[in-house]
Write an enzyme that holds these catalytic residues in place. Structure first.
Site, short mmCIF file in Angstrom:
data_model
loop_
_atom_site.label_atom_id
_atom_site.label_comp_id
_atom_site.label_asym_id
_atom_site.label_seq_id
_atom_site.Cartn_x
_atom_site.Cartn_y
_atom_site.Cartn_z
N PHE A 13 -4.03 13.35 -11.68
CA PHE A 13 -5.17 12.94 -12.50
C PHE A 13 -4.93 13.09 -13.99
CE2 PHE A 13 -6.56 14.80 -8.44
CZ PHE A 13 -7.14 13.69 -7.86
N GLY B 199 -3.20 25.69 -10.60
CA GLY B 199 -3.70 24.41 -10.12
C GLY B 199 -2.62 23.35 -10.22
N ASP C 58 -1.08 27.78 -6.59
CA ASP C 58 -2.10 26.94 -5.97
C ASP C 58 -2.20 27.32 -4.50
OD1 ASP C 58 -3.59 24.68 -4.85
OD2 ASP C 58 -3.10 23.60 -6.67
N SER D 211 -5.14 32.12 -7.21
CA SER D 211 -4.64 32.68 -8.47
C SER D 211 -5.07 34.12 -8.68
CB SER D 211 -5.10 31.81 -9.64
OG SER D 211 -6.47 31.99 -9.93
N HIS E 95 -12.72 23.62 -11.05
CA HIS E 95 -13.52 23.52 -12.27
C HIS E 95 -14.96 23.98 -12.10
CE1 HIS E 95 -10.07 21.88 -13.97
NE2 HIS E 95 -10.42 20.63 -14.17
N ARG F 59 -12.93 32.99 -13.36
CA ARG F 59 -12.04 33.89 -12.61
C ARG F 59 -10.59 33.68 -13.03
NH1 ARG F 59 -14.03 32.97 -7.55
NH2 ARG F 59 -12.56 31.27 -7.23
#
Length: 207
Positions: free
Chosen positions: A15, A41, A66, A119, A139, A146
Site C-alpha cells: 500500500f 508492520g 509482524d 511487536s 492503525h 502500544r
C-alpha cells in the site's frame, strides 16, 4: 544490486506509494548512527525491500516485526480483506508465505531478518539501539500507541523515526499514526525532517 531491489519494491504488493517508498529508502540510506533498521508492520514485504535497498548500500540489516495475521482492516468483512491470504487450515490470514516470496524473489534474504511476533512481545527482549525505526503496524489508536510505547525508546540518538499514514485531516485517513507523530514531536526529543506524502520523518536529538 540496489537498483534491482528498488525495482522489486516498486512492483511488490502493498500500500506504499512509490514516492513515499523512495523517501523511506533515502531516509534509511542517510542515517549516520550505527545499528539495524527495524520496521513494525510488514504485510507482504514491499516496504521491507525499500529498507533492504538502503541496508545493502550501507552494510546494515533490516529486521521486520509482524505477527502476519493482518491488521483489523484486513479481516473478513473489512475493506482490505483478501480471501486468498486466508490459511484454510486455521481459517485466519497468514501473510508470512507471501512476505517470504517477496523477499526471496528480490534476492534480499541476506539483509532482511523476519521476526514473526506481536511487536509488544518482542520489544522487551530487544536491546540493540536502532538506527531507524519504521512504524507501520495496525492503525487503531490502541495498537499505534502500544507500538510507540514499545519501540520509540529503542531508537538511538541521531537515529530516524519514520511513521507511515500520517493524515492531519481525518477526511484523508485514520488518526492513530497522526497521534503518534504529535506525541513524539511534542516530547522535545525529536526534530522533524522533510517528509513525503503521508510519511513523516523525525530525527532523535536526545533521550
Amino acid at each position: 544490486m540496489t537498483t534491482d531491489l528498488l525495482a522489486a519494491a516498486a512492483v511488490a504488493p502493498g500500500f506504499m506509494p512509490p514516492d513515499e517508498g523512495r523517501a523511506l529508502y533515502a531516509a534509511a540510506r542517510a542515517v549516520q548512527v550505527p545499528g539495524p533498521l527495524l520496521e513494525v508492520g510488514s504485510w507482504l514485504g514491499k516496504s521491507a525491500l525499500y529498507l533492504a535497498a538502503a541496508a545493502r548500500e550501507t552494510g546494515r540489516q533490516v529486521v521486520t516485526v509482524d505477527h502476519h495475521r493482518g491488521s483489523e482492516e484486513h479481516q473478513p468483512g473489512w475493506e482490505y480483506h483478501d480471501p486468498s491470504l486466508v490459511d484454510p487450515l486455521v481459517g485466519r490470514i497468514d501473510t508470512l508465505p507471501g512476505f517470504r516470496r517477496t523477499i526471496a524473489a528480490a534476492g534480499a534474504e541476506d539483509v532482511v531478518v523476519a521476526v514473526v511476533a506481536r511487536s509488544e512481545v518482542l520489544a522487551p527482549l530487544w536491546s540493540t539501539p536502532l538506527a531507524l525505526l519504521f512504524l507501520d503496524g495496525s492503525h487503531t489508536e490502541e495498537s499505534a500507541r502500544r507500538d510507540q510505547d514499545a519501540w520509540v525508546a529503542k531508537l538511538a540518538v541521531g537515529g530516524t523515526l519514520a511513521i507511515h499514514d500520517v493524515f492531519p485531516d481525518p477526511a484523508d485517513g485514520g488518526q492513530a499514526p497522526f497521534g503518534v507523530y504529535q506525541r513524539v514531536l511534542g516530547s522535545g526529543e525529536f526534530t522533524e525532517l522533510p517528509g513525503t506524502g503521508s510519511l513523516r520523518l523525525l530525527r532523535r536529538t536526545s533521550s
